[in-house]
Design a protein around this motif. Structure first.
Motif, PDB file in Angstrom:
ATOM      1  N   UNK A  46      57.794  68.551  16.323  1.00 55.28           N
ATOM      2  CA  UNK A  46      57.436  67.137  15.965  1.00 55.28           C
ATOM      3  C   UNK A  46      58.398  65.909  16.878  1.00 55.28           C
ATOM      4  N   UNK A  47      59.652  66.464  17.200  1.00 58.06           N
ATOM      5  CA  UNK A  47      60.609  65.774  18.016  1.00 58.06           C
ATOM      6  C   UNK A  47      60.032  65.595  19.542  1.00 58.06           C
ATOM      7  N   UNK A  48      59.516  67.123  20.152  1.00 57.37           N
ATOM      8  CA  UNK A  48      59.196  66.873  21.320  1.00 57.37           C
ATOM      9  C   UNK A  48      57.835  66.111  21.483  1.00 57.37           C
ATOM     10  N   UNK A  49      57.038  66.003  20.629  1.00 53.78           N
ATOM     11  CA  UNK A  49      55.876  65.275  20.492  1.00 53.78           C
ATOM     12  C   UNK A  49      56.216  63.481  20.481  1.00 53.78           C
ATOM     13  N   UNK A  50      56.974  63.521  19.618  1.00 51.53           N
ATOM     14  CA  UNK A  50      57.575  61.963  19.429  1.00 51.53           C
ATOM     15  C   UNK A  50      58.427  61.282  20.605  1.00 51.53           C
ATOM     16  N   UNK A  51      59.056  62.279  21.303  1.00 51.47           N
ATOM     17  CA  UNK A  51      59.853  61.608  22.388  1.00 51.47           C
ATOM     18  C   UNK A  51      58.764  61.234  23.438  1.00 51.47           C
ATOM     19  N   UNK A  52      57.438  61.671  23.601  1.00 51.08           N
ATOM     20  CA  UNK A  52      56.688  61.124  24.559  1.00 51.08           C
ATOM     21  C   UNK A  52      56.354  59.820  24.152  1.00 51.08           C
ATOM     22  N   UNK A  53      55.993  59.700  22.946  1.00 49.51           N
ATOM     23  CA  UNK A  53      55.519  58.304  22.384  1.00 49.51           C
ATOM     24  C   UNK A  53      56.631  57.404  22.456  1.00 49.51           C
ATOM     25  N   UNK A  54      57.864  57.745  22.060  1.00 51.14           N
ATOM     26  CA  UNK A  54      59.095  56.972  22.317  1.00 51.14           C
ATOM     27  C   UNK A  54      59.179  56.464  23.654  1.00 51.14           C
ATOM     28  N   UNK A  55      58.866  57.185  24.756  1.00 59.65           N
ATOM     29  CA  UNK A  55      59.296  56.934  25.985  1.00 59.65           C
ATOM     30  C   UNK A  55      58.149  55.986  26.512  1.00 59.65           C
ATOM     31  N   UNK A  56      57.033  56.014  26.046  1.00 61.12           N
ATOM     32  CA  UNK A  56      55.991  55.125  26.617  1.00 61.12           C
ATOM     33  C   UNK A  56      56.407  53.611  26.011  1.00 61.12           C
ATOM     34  N   UNK A  57      56.626  53.743  24.893  1.00 61.37           N
ATOM     35  CA  UNK A  57      57.062  52.512  24.047  1.00 61.37           C
ATOM     36  C   UNK A  57      58.134  51.871  24.442  1.00 61.37           C
ATOM     37  N   UNK A  58      59.411  52.532  24.870  1.00 65.14           N
ATOM     38  CA  UNK A  58      60.240  51.908  25.304  1.00 65.14           C
ATOM     39  C   UNK A  58      60.107  51.500  26.947  1.00 65.14           C
ATOM     40  N   UNK A  59      59.503  52.136  27.611  1.00 59.95           N
ATOM     41  CA  UNK A  59      59.201  51.814  29.102  1.00 59.95           C
ATOM     42  C   UNK A  59      58.693  50.312  28.949  1.00 59.95           C
ATOM     43  N   UNK A  60      57.674  50.142  28.184  1.00 65.17           N
ATOM     44  CA  UNK A  60      57.092  48.695  28.293  1.00 65.17           C
ATOM     45  C   UNK A  60      57.795  47.723  27.705  1.00 65.17           C
ATOM     46  N   UNK A  61      58.512  48.111  26.524  1.00 64.29           N
ATOM     47  CA  UNK A  61      59.483  47.195  25.839  1.00 64.29           C
ATOM     48  C   UNK A  61      60.625  46.994  26.824  1.00 64.29           C
ATOM     49  N   UNK A  62      60.963  47.712  27.530  1.00 65.43           N
ATOM     50  CA  UNK A  62      62.567  47.319  28.318  1.00 65.43           C
ATOM     51  C   UNK A  62      61.571  46.583  29.688  1.00 65.43           C
ATOM     52  N   UNK A  63      60.614  46.879  30.180  1.00 68.00           N
ATOM     53  CA  UNK A  63      60.015  46.124  31.097  1.00 68.00           C
ATOM     54  C   UNK A  63      60.076  44.691  30.929  1.00 68.00           C
ATOM     55  N   UNK A  64      59.563  44.509  29.515  1.00 63.72           N
ATOM     56  CA  UNK A  64      59.453  43.183  29.253  1.00 63.72           C
ATOM     57  C   UNK A  64      60.647  42.154  28.887  1.00 63.72           C
ATOM     58  N   UNK A  65      61.709  43.220  28.315  1.00 64.32           N
ATOM     59  CA  UNK A  65      63.092  42.967  28.464  1.00 64.32           C
ATOM     60  C   UNK A  65      63.766  42.482  29.720  1.00 64.32           C
ATOM     61  N   UNK A  66      63.458  42.912  30.770  1.00 64.80           N
ATOM     62  CA  UNK A  66      63.929  42.590  31.981  1.00 64.80           C
ATOM     63  C   UNK A  66      63.190  41.312  32.479  1.00 64.80           C
ATOM     64  N   UNK A  67      61.794  41.306  32.109  1.00 63.39           N
ATOM     65  CA  UNK A  67      61.249  39.765  32.610  1.00 63.39           C
ATOM     66  C   UNK A  67      61.566  38.830  31.784  1.00 63.39           C
ATOM     67  N   UNK A  68      62.061  39.066  30.649  1.00 62.89           N
ATOM     68  CA  UNK A  68      62.289  37.901  29.794  1.00 62.89           C
ATOM     69  C   UNK A  68      63.558  37.113  30.128  1.00 62.89           C
ATOM     70  N   UNK A  69      64.281  37.874  31.061  1.00 63.08           N
ATOM     71  CA  UNK A  69      65.591  36.963  31.463  1.00 63.08           C
ATOM     72  C   UNK A  69      64.771  35.767  32.411  1.00 63.08           C
ATOM     73  N   UNK A  70      63.833  35.964  33.193  1.00 65.93           N
ATOM     74  CA  UNK A  70      63.359  35.123  34.069  1.00 65.93           C
ATOM     75  C   UNK A  70      62.518  34.198  32.983  1.00 65.93           C
ATOM     76  N   UNK A  71      61.905  34.428  32.263  1.00 63.70           N
ATOM     77  CA  UNK A  71      61.232  33.594  31.150  1.00 63.70           C
ATOM     78  C   UNK A  71      62.209  32.659  30.513  1.00 63.70           C
ATOM     79  N   UNK A  72      63.432  33.287  30.052  1.00 62.48           N
ATOM     80  CA  UNK A  72      64.310  32.350  29.287  1.00 62.48           C
ATOM     81  C   UNK A  72      64.684  31.547  30.339  1.00 62.48           C
ATOM     82  N   UNK A  73      65.194  31.767  31.691  1.00 62.55           N
ATOM     83  CA  UNK A  73      65.746  30.723  32.596  1.00 62.55           C
ATOM     84  C   UNK A  73      64.394  29.810  32.808  1.00 62.55           C
ATOM     85  N   UNK A  74      63.305  30.151  32.962  1.00 64.50           N
ATOM     86  CA  UNK A  74      62.182  29.231  33.198  1.00 64.50           C
ATOM     87  C   UNK A  74      61.912  28.280  32.089  1.00 64.50           C
TER      88      UNK A  74
END
Length: 331
Positions: A46-74
């Motif tokens: 279960x943990x091995x299957x779950x880690x794939x889902x978590x990795x995908x979720x976090x990848x998109x989440x943290x990409x937006x987190x990086x972009x949010x810096x520029x959106x905040x300044x804007x």
């Protein structure tokens, strides 16, 4: 004020980010405690299957987190017309005591998020999940920081009052002001130019040696981090002056506006990108001897070093072009 579209977008996105990080961190903690690749138990599967889902979720989440810096300044720059005395994002961020702490937290989280994405990318290329505990350990550090950022950001937006008289950037970044910004602005021009171009040159030399021979990776990572700090200080100390053609205007935010062709976004993007990739080289160094990654990590490190050099070179070229193309000079 809270109903401003950009404020609503940032606030809703922060809530979603915190929710997804909390979900990922909860399973990440379970993985840190229960992960055993040698086990064939139902929990391990279960943990091995779950880690794939978590990795995908976090990848998109943290990409937006990086972009949010520029959106905040804007957003902060876009709001400056709402406050008496503000000329750019510098004044908007000074409206209450939360604006600049949020900016600092976003920069820190941007760097950490970038490093997490690099570690996660490398981990997916190992057949035995070699970095899984490392990346979830880092997630348990990153998640509370992003939650703190979201709380501070909400407090900042909630306490925006249109009737507040704020300080202009000329006052905030004055060489006569006793503050960190004032001290950086007052750094002497000549030594700062030598420090900036010297750090860029030294980082480039070490980076080329590392890319060609695979040596001095740790030194390169350290130098790229120092170059980020020195370049940020140089931006306030003397670089901005050449764009404004004014000897007393040290604001690092006005260059984000249209009258300066939004050049600030290019400067900040190249500087942050170079810092993230440089940190990534050092973050991967402890795992270079791992059997499943011994061939892949050196390749990724060289690519990260190359990207760092290219981004810092672009930053330096923009700065140098402006210094050479304007008739403005500093004594």
């Amino acid at each position: 004020m809270i109903q401003h579209p950009a404020i609503l977008a940032l606030s809703i996105a922060s809530l979603l980010t915190c929710f997804m990080l909390a979900y990922a961190a909860w399973y990440g903690t379970r993985i840190l405690e229960k992960w055993d690749l040698a086990s064939g138990s139902e929990l391990q599967l279960e943990l091995e299957r779950r880690t794939y889902l978590i990795s995908v979720i976090l990848s998109y989440t943290l990409i937006f987190q990086i972009l949010s810096l520029f959106l905040y300044i804007f957003t902060a720059d876009n709001l400056h017309t709402q406050f008496t005395g503000a000329m750019c994002a510098a004044g908007s961020l000074a409206v209450n005591s939360y604006g600049y702490p949020v900016l600092i937290m976003k920069i820190v989280n941007c760097l950490l998020a970038g490093v997490w994405l690099i570690i996660n990318h490398v981990d997916t290329h190992g057949y035995d999940y070699p970095l899984i505990k490392t990346k979830y350990g880092l997630l348990n550090v990153l998640a509370p920081l992003i939650l703190l950022e979201a709380v501070l950001q909400f407090a900042y937006f909630l306490n925006l009052k249109a009737d507040v008289i704020t300080s202009c950037c000329g006052s905030l970044f004055s060489t006569d002001k006793r503050s960190i910004a004032g001290e950086v602005a007052a750094l002497p021009n000549g030594p700062m130019q030598m420090a900036f171009f010297g750090m860029i040159a030294l980082t480039a030399i070490v980076g080329i040696v590392f890319y060609a021979k695979g040596k001095w990776g740790g030194i390169f990572s350290l130098l790229s981090s120092l170059t980020f700090v020195v370049s940020a200080a140089a931006l306030i100390s003397f670089i901005c002056l050449y764009f404004y053609e004014l000897p007393s205007h040290h604001c690092p935010f006005c260059i984000l506006q249209r009258e300066y062709s939004y050049v600030g976004y290019a400067l900040y993007a190249t500087l942050l990108g170079g810092a993230v990739c440089g940190l990534g080289v050092g973050a991967l160094k402890p795992f270079i001897t791992h059997p499943s990654l011994s061939r892949f990590i050196p390749l990724i490190q060289r690519r990260l070093a190359l990207v760092t050099l290219v981004l810092y070179l672009l930053f330096t070229l923009i700065v140098s072009w402006r210094m050479l193309s304007t008739s403005f000079t500093l004594g």
